[in-house]
Design a protein around this motif. Structure first.
Motif, PDB file in Angstrom:
ATOM      1  N   MET B  49       0.839  -1.191   0.000  1.00 27.56           N
ATOM      2  CA  MET B  49       0.000   0.000   0.000  1.00 27.56           C
ATOM      3  C   MET B  49       0.878   1.246   0.000  1.00 27.56           C
ATOM      4  O   MET B  49       0.623   2.205  -0.734  1.00 27.56           O
ATOM      5  CB  MET B  49      -0.902  -0.024   1.225  1.00 27.56           C
ATOM      6  N   LEU B  52       2.070   1.822  -3.306  1.00 24.90           N
ATOM      7  CA  LEU B  52       1.010   2.395  -4.147  1.00 24.90           C
ATOM      8  C   LEU B  52       0.881   3.881  -3.873  1.00 24.90           C
ATOM      9  O   LEU B  52       0.745   4.695  -4.774  1.00 24.90           O
ATOM     10  CB  LEU B  52      -0.308   1.691  -3.871  1.00 24.90           C
ATOM     11  N   TYR B  56       0.840   6.903  -6.489  1.00 19.23           N
ATOM     12  CA  TYR B  56      -0.176   7.953  -6.636  1.00 19.23           C
ATOM     13  C   TYR B  56       0.510   9.295  -6.764  1.00 19.23           C
ATOM     14  O   TYR B  56       0.250  10.077  -7.669  1.00 19.23           O
ATOM     15  CB  TYR B  56      -1.108   7.959  -5.422  1.00 19.23           C
ATOM     16  N   ALA B  61      -1.385  12.491  -8.118  1.00 20.62           N
ATOM     17  CA  ALA B  61      -2.529  12.494  -7.210  1.00 20.62           C
ATOM     18  C   ALA B  61      -1.981  12.665  -5.807  1.00 20.62           C
ATOM     19  O   ALA B  61      -1.874  11.704  -5.040  1.00 20.62           O
ATOM     20  CB  ALA B  61      -3.300  11.184  -7.344  1.00 20.62           C
ATOM     21  N   PHE B  63      -3.111  14.362  -3.161  1.00 22.09           N
ATOM     22  CA  PHE B  63      -4.086  14.151  -2.093  1.00 22.09           C
ATOM     23  C   PHE B  63      -4.274  12.673  -1.841  1.00 22.09           C
ATOM     24  O   PHE B  63      -4.089  12.170  -0.747  1.00 22.09           O
ATOM     25  CB  PHE B  63      -5.414  14.802  -2.488  1.00 22.09           C
ATOM     26  N   LEU B  64      -4.541  11.962  -2.898  1.00 29.01           N
ATOM     27  CA  LEU B  64      -4.804  10.529  -2.743  1.00 29.01           C
ATOM     28  C   LEU B  64      -3.597   9.838  -2.149  1.00 29.01           C
ATOM     29  O   LEU B  64      -3.722   8.971  -1.289  1.00 29.01           O
ATOM     30  CB  LEU B  64      -5.135   9.930  -4.108  1.00 29.01           C
ATOM     31  N   VAL B  67      -3.725  10.423   1.483  1.00 28.92           N
ATOM     32  CA  VAL B  67      -4.859   9.694   2.062  1.00 28.92           C
ATOM     33  C   VAL B  67      -4.530   8.215   2.120  1.00 28.92           C
ATOM     34  O   VAL B  67      -4.763   7.546   3.128  1.00 28.92           O
ATOM     35  CB  VAL B  67      -6.127   9.937   1.223  1.00 28.92           C
ATOM     36  N   GLN B  68      -3.960   7.714   1.033  1.00 24.45           N
ATOM     37  CA  GLN B  68      -3.602   6.297   0.988  1.00 24.45           C
ATOM     38  C   GLN B  68      -2.770   5.930   2.193  1.00 24.45           C
ATOM     39  O   GLN B  68      -3.070   4.995   2.913  1.00 24.45           O
ATOM     40  CB  GLN B  68      -2.826   6.029  -0.302  1.00 24.45           C
ATOM     41  N   VAL B  71      -5.070   6.831   5.580  1.00 26.92           N
ATOM     42  CA  VAL B  71      -6.247   5.986   5.787  1.00 26.92           C
ATOM     43  C   VAL B  71      -5.881   4.519   5.718  1.00 26.92           C
ATOM     44  O   VAL B  71      -6.028   3.763   6.661  1.00 26.92           O
ATOM     45  CB  VAL B  71      -7.335   6.314   4.746  1.00 26.92           C
ATOM     46  N   TYR B  72      -5.295   4.106   4.590  1.00 31.34           N
ATOM     47  CA  TYR B  72      -5.067   2.675   4.414  1.00 31.34           C
ATOM     48  C   TYR B  72      -4.015   2.167   5.363  1.00 31.34           C
ATOM     49  O   TYR B  72      -4.276   1.464   6.323  1.00 31.34           O
ATOM     50  CB  TYR B  72      -4.665   2.389   2.966  1.00 31.34           C
ATOM     51  N   ILE B  76      -6.725   1.447   8.171  1.00 35.46           N
ATOM     52  CA  ILE B  76      -7.338   0.166   7.820  1.00 35.46           C
ATOM     53  C   ILE B  76      -6.430  -0.995   8.156  1.00 35.46           C
ATOM     54  O   ILE B  76      -6.810  -1.945   8.839  1.00 35.46           O
ATOM     55  CB  ILE B  76      -7.704   0.175   6.322  1.00 35.46           C
TER      56      ILE B  76
ATOM     57  N   VAL D  46      -6.155   6.192 -11.023  1.00 39.51           N
ATOM     58  CA  VAL D  46      -5.252   7.350 -10.956  1.00 39.51           C
ATOM     59  C   VAL D  46      -4.503   7.496 -12.274  1.00 39.51           C
ATOM     60  O   VAL D  46      -4.414   8.568 -12.857  1.00 39.51           O
ATOM     61  CB  VAL D  46      -4.284   7.178  -9.775  1.00 39.51           C
ATOM     62  N   GLN D  58      -9.315  10.398 -10.198  1.00 38.29           N
ATOM     63  CA  GLN D  58      -8.876  10.483  -8.789  1.00 38.29           C
ATOM     64  C   GLN D  58     -10.092  10.510  -7.884  1.00 38.29           C
ATOM     65  O   GLN D  58     -10.121   9.871  -6.821  1.00 38.29           O
ATOM     66  CB  GLN D  58      -8.030  11.728  -8.599  1.00 38.29           C
ATOM     67  N   MET D  65     -11.898   4.486  -1.935  1.00 41.88           N
ATOM     68  CA  MET D  65     -11.243   4.364  -0.625  1.00 41.88           C
ATOM     69  C   MET D  65     -12.262   4.482   0.485  1.00 41.88           C
ATOM     70  O   MET D  65     -12.336   3.639   1.394  1.00 41.88           O
ATOM     71  CB  MET D  65     -10.197   5.451  -0.466  1.00 41.88           C
TER      72      MET D  65
END
Lengths: 535, 275, 631, 99
Positions: B49, B52, B56, B61, B63-64, B67-68, B71-72, B76, D46, D58, D65
């Motif tokens: 993750m 990944l 991103y 990306a 932001f993602l 977040v990845q 969050v992940y 998670i 993405v 995105q 998510m």
């Protein structure tokens, strides 16, 4: 537009069914009277149809109604009656009140006190439901509409057969229950298979019409019209395939050998009134549909298939009769007798002569009445001794002469004794067949002897001889039962002596069908009619 | 490295990074699938993750990517670890397949699927990339925010509702109602000493066929002792008394042997003795 | 006048309806109602007869169409009546003898609590029989034809509590039904050949139809006649039919119904004239039955069965005559009428004897009854003389004529037929003498009945003796009357036509020969039964006797071939229906069930294997998409 | 290097995840594999968004998510409950619906 008589004739019993079903559990008797009232109302409407119907009028169908229904598939709500249909509707509407009366106590709950438990209401509601569907099936001139009700009929019939057996005490209740459900399922499966094959054919028909006429249609009249003026032309193989699809379903319903085995089970296990409903009313739809759809939609294929069908019906006649002789169970015996009679009907239809088809139609009516008479009396007999086995009876004639007498008359009608209605029709069928296929006619005549055999054997074993212990003290027919039987017998006598009113109705319709098939009657080699005319 | 560049190739740096990290990601994935212990799978998955996340970022990306990670990998995967702990860290499940042919079928499907997917990507015309130059011109987060609160606002609201529902659902699922007040230590001890049974309760009957806690033990006089069965089972009335069928089995056995013996004697006698 | 014809049929029909549907309150009055209505129909017949005599020769025939019965396309069956001399003869015979027997039954059935039904059935029979003879087309005739069959069924089985009676009734109906098949096929043939089946057109058009067709029609008509008139090979039912009450045997199985076959053949004369082969068949059947019946009659100890055998053989004479064509028709009918008188008389006599001997039927247990029941003795005796053809009595005239006609057929055929007829006459003399001696002469051989009650014979009541006396008169004088300058021939000629055959032997020779054989027969019988005492239990007798007692084994053949065979056939069919026809279907169902059971294995309950199939499906979908894009 | 490789990678990861779902018995591990598949999809999204030069891809990844988070919460809760009642986290043991 005028009052939709045909719709009303079908709607009244349907309403009756709903009303009867809605009667609260406690008011059982009320439900019975309600059902009787509605069936009588239907009879009235049917009578009005008979009056309003004009045999001389031009055009195949009368009292027609037509509304768009499922426009996308060219399905129309299209009703109309010809002489054949109107007569058969009359028969149906006539028999149902008797069936209701005869089954007056057949569906009384045994000991249950539950207020939710309402078999009686269900029984009569289902009967009325069947009547409604049969009537509309007779009236429908739209193949799809017909198909729907032809199939829908099975549902109430299924419950009638599976849910209400006669309380014959010769076997443990559990066993009878399993037998019943077996019979019901068998009935359903046989007819469903037939129906599904027919559905394929129906769709095929639509496809053909859609392909050739641009807009597909199910309307019998339109298709026949289109055929007549050459817009619609079936390829030989297509027509034959479609014909077979239709015929198979009708042959199962009729029932024709070797698709017959569901009938004895169903009639044996169901109560006598329901058995009458099966053989005298529902099965008629099959033979009727052969006349209306098979012959009119696919004349060429019908002619092509005739030899095979004739052979099958011959087998049905002899086979049914022989098996009837071999039965130990009164109701199964009558069932096999019916198979034999249906053989005659199909024979008449496909003999392709005026006498044959006229006779066949007449046969449908007469067979309905005679079987009803015989079966209902048999039912009364069974309800007294609680056994369906012939061997359990003997000498009934001594203790219950009226019952025996009516039973004998019913039996004589079944063996088509001259003077009683079935004789006329059977003889017409035979003559009609003989005049085109002499050999077939002669072989079919053997059926007459066999019929005498099984009827008389049945009568001798049950009614004559020394009085059996179990039979002693058996009550004779009650008033309600007399009310059921007497009119039927009177009708048998009347139609035997003066069938003209019916033949007048039927003749033009038959002529029309014959013209569709483009077959004329064979002419006698010595024309004596002119001599006759001269005199 | 200019992400704005609309091109069919990337900078060499990104290429290098990709080739290295891709290997790591795949390795992590394989590890997650193949590791015996759930804990190890979880950790290797976490690795993937993170990789990944990097990708991103590399793809613009930002932001993602964050977040990845947050969050992940942060939430998670930790949740997973908690559950693993709950179930038991040391619990290693055997990778031996119990369903016949399952593994082969799985492998076959996976292989076929992957090949097909890649083939699909290959013969799809995905040559040129017009990068996120002007899309990200106002800043990636702002861009996303703009879209979320304008174009995708409903989806956003719904996902919000979804999250709340999920939270509630989780609580409902994992909540356990307490039927009676927990007994204090004192109460327990008094019950133990002053109670009806000073000695331990009789043990349930244990048979060779099945180790059944719901089978009451037999007292010396052959009767069963209710006490030997768990109170809950008793309350549910799930006490299975096998003394009866034990006897029945015995009877059946005797009859069988009897038959077998008679078969060797003369028929008439056996018929007499069968009943 | 025409309407009277309809009335003729309607009156007894009405009687039947009233008596059968009317409740118990009619029980007491039923016999009189029935008899009255029968008599009334006789009166109507007489009126019609008078009217017919009023007109001369050709226009004596009356015809009327009441209503159109079954009109379907070209198939037009009307309810129409036709009354010509032939029908008239029958009407008088039926109503006359019928009324007498109604009268007789009042006494005979006095003690039966189901009298009402009995007379109802009798009236029904009258109606059907009259319909049969006055119908103007074959289909309507068929109705009457089956109607009499029904009546005979009901009456034979009247004492239904006796299984033997019920069986006999069933047998009679079934055998008749076989004959009816013949008639119905005949009607179909007529319809296809002539386009109609009314007497007029058919008989007129007969000469225009090919001989093949006519032969076919003739043969099936013969089959019908055999069934109804108990001719070989369909004769087996008549003997058993004696289970019925004696008046029934007298009316239906002696005087009227069994002669319907003769009527049918005579009526269809035009068809047979066009088909010589069919005629040959007819005379053969007649000749064979003539001997058959006579031989059976010799062997029976049951008085009614003996008479039944004689009936068979007498009808054999008539059929033979009818088969001879125009030469014979008139004589056939004449013998039919005279036979109606004396055979009915004989049966009533037998009934009277049984009545006196508490229903004993075995002649070996009679004997010396002449002094106990004088009236019966005299009437029976006259009937006896008449049937054996004693000079001057009815039988003499009619039978001799037939024998002559047989010779007149000419050629070897003529000799054979004539010889047979003569032989038959001899045997007739023999067995009738036997009956006479066993019953009325010799010493008493009475046995107590089942209840141990010794019989005390007595003369029957007036209602029974009167009809016997009347019939006795008939059997004495009828023949002579008819032959007075050929009255009967001339009367029938318009219908049957007439032809003079050139006989190789003169009438005198024939009469002489008849006398000789008659004497021989009587002498033989007397030698056998008159001189030596008669054993009460029948001696075993030689092969022929034993065979004859069993109707020449005909029943056994039927039983083995038809009954047994039929049973086996039906049994096997029932089995086949259950196993094969049903089995195929159930087999299919079972196999489908088994298949689905096997498919169920796939649903093994492991989420992961479902997942595999899902995944595989996904793969397939991807592949499909790619392929679609590829093409 | 062509960014398409990201897609190939995504495909590869997805396949591996799927294979894992099929192979493993432990519910938790299966869940992880599912997460892996989801992430693979995200990567693809993405990459696509980069390819088309807009942010919609995105956004979808973002929603994925969120939903994944919710799903994990519930899923894990279920697993825990099952584990409590049957003392096993193996999916093969959960066969109550089988006849």
């Amino acid at each position: 537009m005028s009052f939709p008589l045909l719709t009303a004739t079908a709607a009244v019993p349907a309403l009756g069914a709903v009303a009867t079903a809605a009667v609260p559990a406690a008011r059982r008797t009320a439900a019975k009277w309600l059902a009787l009232a509605f069936s009588l109302a239907t009879l009235l409407l049917a009578a009005v149809q008979l009056v309003r119907f004009d045999p001389e009028a031009k055009g195949p169908f009368q009292l027609t109604e037509s509304h768009a229904w499922i426009a996308d598939f060219g399905v129309r709500y299209e009703l109309g009656v010809d002489g054949i249909a109107v007569v058969l509707i009359a028969l149906t509407a006539l028999l149902v009140p008797f069936i209701v009366l005869a089954g007056w106590h057949d569906a009384d709950p045994l000991e249950t006190k539950s207020t939710r438990w309402r078999p009686t209401q269900g029984f009569f509601a289902l009967i009325l439901m069947v009547e409604a569907m049969v009537v509309i099936a007779f009236e429908a001139t739209d193949v799809f509409l017909f198909y729907i009700f032809f199939e829908a009929m099975l549902i109430p019939m299924y419950f009638l057969i599976g849910g209400f057996g006669d309380r014959a005490g010769e076997r443990p209740e559990a066993e009878t229950a399993t037998q019943r459900s077996y019979a019901a399922v068998k009935f359903l499966l046989y007819n469903l298979v037939g129906g599904l094959i027919m559905l394929a054919a129906v769709i095929g028909l639509y496809a053909v019409t859609a392909h050739q006429l641009g807009t597909g249609t199910f309307s019998l009249t339109e298709i026949v019209q289109a055929r007549a003026n050459g817009e619609l032309e079936f390829a030989t193989t297509t027509e034959r395939a479609l014909f077979l699809g239709f015929f198979f379903a009708f042959a199962v319903k009729a029932p024709l050998w070797p698709l017959h085995t569901w009938l004895p089970n169903a009639m044996g296990e169901a109560t006598a009134p329901v058995a009458v409903l099966i053989t005298a009313v529902v099965d008629k739809v099959g033979t009727f549909a052969m006349l209306r759809f098979c012959l009119q939609l696919f004349p060429e294929a019908s002619k092509w298939a005739t030899p095979v069908i004739l052979v099958l019906s011959l087998i049905s006649i002899l086979y049914g009769a022989l098996l009837a002789v071999g039965q130990r169970d009164i109701k199964r015996l009558i069932a096999y007798a019916s198979i034999s009679h249906f053989g005659f009907i199909v024979l008449g239809i496909f003999a392709m002569t005026t006498q044959g088809q006229g006779g066949a139609t007449l046969y449908m009516v007469n067979h309905g009445i005679s079987t009803a008479a015989l079966m209902l009396v048999a039912g009364f007999l069974i309800s007294r001794r609680r056994s369906r086995l012939i061997a359990d009876y003997g000498g009934v004639q001594k203790v219950a002469p009226v019952l025996a007498g009516t039973f004998l008359v019913g039996g004589l009608a079944t063996l088509s004794l001259p003077g009683l209605a079935p004789f006329v029709s059977e003889f017409l069928v035979l003559v009609g067949t003989f005049s085109r296929y002499p050999a077939v006619g002669v072989i079919a005549t053997v059926g007459i002897v066999l019929a005498a055999l099984y009827v008389l054997v049945l009568y001798q074993r049950t009614m004559t001889g020394p009085v059996k212990e179990a039979v002693r003290g058996m009550p004779d027919l009650r008033v309600r039962e007399l009310v059921v039987v007497a009119p039927l017998i009177a009708l048998l006598l009347f139609l035997g002596i003066y069938p003209k009113p019916l033949t007048q109705m039927i003749d033009p319709a038959v002529e029309h069908t014959m013209s569709q098939v483009e077959k004329g009657d064979p002419q006698p080699d010595v024309r004596v009619n002119d001599v006759e005319a001269a005199k | 490295m200019s992400l704005a560049a609309a091109a069919s190739t990337t900078s060499t740096g990104e290429a290098v990074q990709f080739w290295i990290l891709a290997v790591v990601a795949v390795a992590g994935a394989l590890g997650a699938v193949l590791m015996k212990k759930a804990v190890h799978s979880a950790l290797s998955l976490a690795g993937t993750m993170i990789v990944l996340a990097v990708f991103y970022l590399a793809n613009g990306a930002y932001f993602l990517g964050i977040v990845q990670i947050v969050v992940y990998t942060g939430a998670i995967m930790m949740l997973f670890l908690f559950v693993v702990m709950l179930v038991g860290v040391t619990a290693a499940d055997s990778l031996k397949e119990t369903i016949r042919g399952q593994r082969w079928l799985a492998g076959l499907c996976a292989l076929g699927f992957g090949v097909l997917l890649m083939a699909g990507i290959a013969n799809a015309s995905l040559r040129d990339f017009n990068g996120l130059g002007q899309a990200n011109s106002g800043g990636n987060v702002q861009g996303l925010a703009a879209l979320i609160f304008t174009k995708y606002v409903f989806a956003f609201e719904i996902t919000g509702a979804l999250l709340i529902t999920a939270a509630v659902g989780a609580m409902v699922l994992t909540h356990r109602e307490r039927t009676e007040r927990a007994a204090t230590q004192r109460e327990r001890s008094t019950a133990r000493v002053r109670g009806a049974h000073l000695p331990p309760l009789p043990a349930p009957g244990v048979y060779a066929r099945h180790n059944a806690v719901d089978v009451p033990g037999l007292l010396p006089d052959g009767t069963t002792s209710e006490l030997s069965v768990n109170a809950t089972l008793r309350a549910r009335g799930q006490v299975r008394d096998v003394s009866g069928d034990a006897l029945a089995d015995l009877a059946a056995l005797e009859q069988r042997s009897e038959k077998w013996l008679e078969r060797r004697e003369d028929r008439s006698h056996s018929q007499g003795g069968a009943q | 006048m025409e309407n009277l014809i309809g009335l003729l049929v309607l009156v007894p029909l009405l009687g039947a309806g009233v008596l059968l549907c009317g409740g118990r309150r009619l029980d007491s009055s039923a016999p009189w109602i029935g008899t009255l209505l029968a008599a009334l129909s006789f009166v109507i017949g007489a009126v019609l007869f008078a009217g017919m005599l009023g007109r001369d020769g050709e226009d004596r025939e009356l015809g009327t169409t009441v209503f159109s019965w079954v009109p379907v396309g070209d198939f037009r069956a009307d309810v129409g009546f036709q009354l010509d001399q032939l029908s008239m003869t029958f009407v008088l015979l039926i109503t006359g003898v019928g009324s007498l027997i109604h009268l007789y039954s009042i006494g005979y059935m006095a003690h039966d609590e189901r009298r009402r039904r009995f007379f109802g059935y009798l009236n029904l029979f009258l109606a059907a029989m009259l319909l049969l003879v006055v119908a103007d087309n074959y289909l309507l005739l068929y109705v009457g034809w089956e109607g009499v069959g029904l009546a005979s069924y009901l009456l034979i089985g009247f004492w239904q509590h006796k299984p033997s009676a019920a069986t006999a009734a069933k047998k009679a109906f079934l055998v008749n039904r076989v004959g009816d098949v013949g008639l119905s096929i005949a009607i179909m043939l007529m319809f296809t050949t002539f386009g109609t089946f009314a007497f007029g057109p058919v008989l007129e058009g007969a000469d225009r139809a090919g001989e093949g067709k006519l032969t076919a029609i003739g043969l099936v008509l013969l089959l019908a006649a055999c069934g109804k008139s108990a001719q070989v090979p369909l004769q087996s039912w008549l003997g058993d039919a004696m289970e019925g009450p004696t008046p029934v045997s007298a009316l239906i199985h002696a005087a009227t119904m069994v002669t319907a076959g003769v009527y049918l053949i005579t009526r269809s004369g035009a068809i047979f004239d066009g088909a010589p082969d069919a005629q040959t068949a007819v005379v053969t059947v007649g000749a064979v039955t003539l001997l058959f019946g006579a031989i059976v009659g010799c062997a029976k100890d049951d008085i009614k069965k003996a008479l039944a055998g004689s009936t068979m053989s007498q009808i054999g004479y008539m059929i033979l005559a009818a088969g001879l064509g125009p030469i014979g028709y008139a004589f056939a009918i004449m013998h039919l009428v005279t036979h109606g008188f004396f055979k009915a008389g004989l049966f009533l006599g037998a009934g009277s004897v049984m009545h006196g001997m508490n229903d004993e039927v075995d002649m070996r247990r009679y004997g010396g009854l002449r002094s106990y029941m004088p009236v019966t003795f005299v009437t029976f005796g006259l009937g006896y003389l008449a049937i054996i053809g004693f000079p001057g009595l009815s039988g003499f005239f009619s039978k001799d004529k037939i024998i002559e006609a047989a010779f007149a057929k000419g050629g070897t055929e003529g000799w054979i037929l004539g010889g047979t007829a003569l032989l038959g006459a001899a045997i007739t003399a023999y067995y009738m003498t036997r009956v006479m001696i066993l019953t009325f002469f010799g010493e008493k051989r009475w046995q107590p009945d089942a209840a141990g009650e010794p019989p005390h014979p007595h003369e029957s009541p007036r209602t029974m003796t009167v009809p016997m006396i009347v019939l006795a008169f008939g059997s004495v004088f009828a023949g002579g009357l008819f032959s007075l300058n050929d009255a009967f021939l001339n009367w029938l000629e318009p219908v049957t036509g007439h032809a003079e055959g050139h006989s190789p032997v003169t009438a005198v020779q024939v009469t002489a020969a008849t006398m000789v054989v008659l004497f021989v027969g009587v002498a033989l019988a007397w030698a056998q039964y008159g001189r030596a005492p008669v054993p009460v239990t029948a001696p075993r007798g030689n092969v022929l006797v034993r065979a004859a007692r069993r109707d020449l084994l005909q029943d056994d053949v039927n039983h083995i071939v038809l009954v047994r065979g039929g049973e086996h056939l039906t049994r096997s069919l029932v089995y086949l229906d259950h196993t094969v026809v049903d089995g195929v279907v159930n087999g299919t169902a079972a196999s489908v069930g088994g298949l689905s059971g096997r498919m169920r294995r796939l649903q093994n309950g492991f989420a992961r294997s479902y997942a595999v199939s899902m995944f595989g499906g996904a793969a397939v979908l991807v592949a499909a998409t790619l392929l679609m894009r590829a093409v | 290097m062509n960014p398409v490789n990201y897609l190939y990678l995504a495909a590869l990861l997805f396949t591996i995840g799927a294979a894992g779902v099929l192979i493993r018995r432990n519910a938790i591990v299966i869940f992880m594999c599912i997460e892996l598949m989801l992430n693979a999809c995200n990567l693809a999204f993405v990459t696509f968004s980069r390819m088309h030069g807009n942010l919609d891809g995105q956004i979808i990844a973002f929603f994925t998510m969120v939903v994944a988070a919710a799903e994990v919460v519930i899923g894990l809760a279920i697993i825990v409950t099952i584990f409590r009642s049957r003392h096993s986290a193996s999916v093969d043991d959960a066969g109550l619906l089988k006849l």
